[in-house]
Design a protein around this motif. Sequence first.
Motif, PDB file in Angstrom:
ATOM      1  N   SER A  41      -0.664   7.759  -4.202  1.00  0.00           N
ATOM      2  CA  SER A  41      -0.821   7.811  -5.629  1.00  0.00           C
ATOM      3  C   SER A  41      -0.017   6.055  -5.933  1.00  0.00           C
ATOM      4  N   TRP A  42       0.169   5.834  -5.763  1.00  0.00           N
ATOM      5  CA  TRP A  42      -0.082   3.785  -5.285  1.00  0.00           C
ATOM      6  C   TRP A  42      -1.245   3.383  -5.328  1.00  0.00           C
TER       7      TRP A  42
ATOM      8  N   GLU B 124      -3.630   0.472 -10.670  1.00  0.00           N
ATOM      9  CA  GLU B 124      -4.984  -0.494 -11.999  1.00  0.00           C
ATOM     10  C   GLU B 124      -4.368  -0.151 -12.841  1.00  0.00           C
ATOM     11  N   LEU B 125      -3.600   1.399 -13.415  1.00  0.00           N
ATOM     12  CA  LEU B 125      -2.954   0.658 -14.745  1.00  0.00           C
ATOM     13  C   LEU B 125      -1.596  -0.117 -14.281  1.00  0.00           C
ATOM     14  N   TRP B 126      -0.842  -0.310 -13.729  1.00  0.00           N
ATOM     15  CA  TRP B 126       0.197  -1.360 -13.522  1.00  0.00           C
ATOM     16  C   TRP B 126      -0.773  -2.813 -13.650  1.00  0.00           C
TER      17      TRP B 126
ATOM     18  N   ARG C 276       0.456   7.060 -18.940  1.00  0.00           N
ATOM     19  CA  ARG C 276      -0.174   7.824 -17.359  1.00  0.00           C
ATOM     20  C   ARG C 276       1.460   7.145 -16.381  1.00  0.00           C
ATOM     21  N   LEU C 277       1.231   5.787 -16.203  1.00  0.00           N
ATOM     22  CA  LEU C 277       2.054   5.483 -15.601  1.00  0.00           C
ATOM     23  C   LEU C 277       3.630   5.927 -15.205  1.00  0.00           C
TER      24      LEU C 277
ATOM     25  N   LYS D 242       0.420  -1.487   0.091  1.00  0.00           N
ATOM     26  CA  LYS D 242       0.393   0.184  -0.316  1.00  0.00           C
ATOM     27  C   LYS D 242       1.128   1.194   0.268  1.00  0.00           C
ATOM     28  N   ARG D 243       2.387   1.617   0.225  1.00  0.00           N
ATOM     29  CA  ARG D 243       2.956   2.282   0.327  1.00  0.00           C
ATOM     30  C   ARG D 243       3.361   2.767  -1.190  1.00  0.00           C
ATOM     31  N   ASP D 244       3.310   4.577  -1.358  1.00  0.00           N
ATOM     32  CA  ASP D 244       3.751   4.995  -2.421  1.00  0.00           C
ATOM     33  C   ASP D 244       4.516   4.776  -3.253  1.00  0.00           C
ATOM     34  N   GLU D 245       6.466   4.506  -1.989  1.00  0.00           N
ATOM     35  CA  GLU D 245       6.846   3.787  -3.247  1.00  0.00           C
ATOM     36  C   GLU D 245       6.432   2.918  -3.241  1.00  0.00           C
TER      37      GLU D 245
END
Length: 732
Positions: free
Chosen positions: A715-716, A721-723, A697-698, A650-653
Amino acid sequence: MKRDVQSFLLYLFGFLLLWEWLRPVEQLTATDHIGMFIIFILLSSAVSFLKVRWIWQTIIKIWFILFSLNQFHYQDGFFQFSWLSLFFRDVITNFSTIISRDWAGLTDEFRTFLFFILLWLMVYLVHYWLLNRKRIFIFFFMTLIYITVLDTFTLYSAKTAIVRTVIVGFAVMGMLTYYRILAKENVNSDSFITRKWMRPLVLMIALSVIVGIISPKYGPIWPDPVPFLKAAADKGGDEGTGKGVSKVGYGEDDSQLGGPFIGDDSIVFHSEAVEKNYWKVETKDHYTGKGWIPSGSSPFQVGGDDLIPVFSIPSRVETRDETASLFLFMDYSHLIYPAGIQRVQFERNYKLEIDSTKEKISILDINSDPVAPDDYVINYKVPKYKASDLRQTSVADPGQINQDFLEKYTQLPENLPDRIKEIAESITVEETNWFDKAKAVERHFSSSGFTYSQTDVAIPGENDDYVDQFLFETKIGYCDNFSTSMAVMLRSLGIPTRWVKGYTGGDFIKNSENDSSKQIYEVTNNNTHSWVEVYFPNQGWVPFEPTKGFTNNVSIDFTSEDGTQPAAETTAPVTPAPQKDLEEDGDNSKETNQSFTLSGVWLSVKTFLNNNWKLILLTFVFVMSVAGLIYRLRGKWIPYLYLLQFRLRKRDENIGKAYLVLLDQLDRYGLARNEDQTLRNYARYIDTFFETREMSRLTDRYEQYLYHQQLPEGSWKDSRELWENLIKKTIA
């Protein structure tokens, strides 16, 4: 063709195929310095691969040829050019010799020069086929024919050569097929397409070779035709000096030994006995230089139930009484019997005619006509010799051995080569008694380069001695060669010997249903055999087995007078045969209750590996094949692992690691990024391919994270979903 890895491999494979033509030359001919010829092929391939101009290639090759000729045939230094004038005069002289068709008159220098020119042409042709025509099948096929013909008709063993040639040939043909397809379809190759083509090729070749090696090998269905061809050639080239190919089995004429024979598994008899026995038919006492003949004939008859006066065992030798039943499958009118025979029991009233010279026993009916019984029972004694008694004889004592008897069994031809006696004396120089001398000669044949063969066996010529040819020239033969050589060598030392014909013990079939202490053995024509008997005045005739790979069942007690047994000797006790041959199960007689030691563990592991190596290898090949298949299909299952791995994060990094994983997956899918391509350009390329805007976008969010090292919170969650959508598109 560019100087890349692929072209280098083609040059390498071409060199390896040419090398296979040179490997047998040194072994089968008097050609020396094979290494220089191999270096010449390697040098020629190297200058061709490096695209050296043809004029410099020619200069380099000519220089190497002249340097080699100087090293091989001339005493002068290479830069002392006087030898060159000698060589050029020799070339001119040899050209005139060729014109006159005097092929035997060619000098060694000119032959070497021609061999280099031949190799030069072969290298050129191989490179032309590989690089210009992109075809090599004909040369590959001719290489296989070449090495298989040599393996069939010469001493050269091509077992590993065939494997090497098949691997190289299939590899180079697979590569050339790939290049022909690219040229035909006008397709530009890249590393991905090349790997996709070559990996299955390598896997196919590896699996084919491994399966071929570990698969069970069945014997030939038809007899080997080579002995027929060789024997016909020998007979045609030297009429009267030899014989044609023989079929294994009992025969009466042994005056001309030598030559190949073919096997025959026709059953001669079944024996029911407590152990395997060597079965005698007759002995021969006169050596002619080409074979054996009896010195005379003195037959006499005895009743079927009378004591048979052959192979008398002195009373001082310890014996035990045994019986054996023989069930005949062939109509032989002679008796087949073990050493120590006493009596024979027939179902009918037969008589026996004994030739005391040959100890051959013929079976007669009441009218004295030869008859072939279906079965009979033999009573015989099994001796147990003591080495201490056998070692008592050191010289021929006139008080113990009759002079006529000694002359009869030490007879040798007047023209026997002296080196036979010389080698016998050198082998036994440290021994002081007849028994140890006989054992030393017997052991000699288990080493010293002797080979057992039934096919590659020479026939002595008119001026050849049968034993001398085997001992010093061929060292290849079967039982007749080994037994005759031992008998003649001992006779040259003054030790009385005789040559014995008969059968080995055969193959175990089953336990006897009538007597649990006995086993039934099957003896075929393939068990026909010959061995040696040595006479000891106080022990009688004692059998010896010089043939490599064979062991008789003679029991000798090596215990000394003080009760100890020398470490150098071993006993050969007579024991009943088990359910299967003892000789094939020697490793299973270990103690089961062993203490735990490192050596014991290693012994257990070694035994397990020896007994199960084929299963282990097959399992290893299967596991590696499955692992290779899994690796090959990693593009189909790895994405699911990635999806599971990042779905729990869940981390944005995580966008940094996830984006790099996506790049790797796209590369595996076949959409590799060029080295000079920016991420934005690459993202547009991916979006065009998948008809979407998700990669761009990604990429924007990844660059924001890459350059600012931070992202808006959550952000993640939006980027995942894109990834995931892009990862799923690569699952084909």
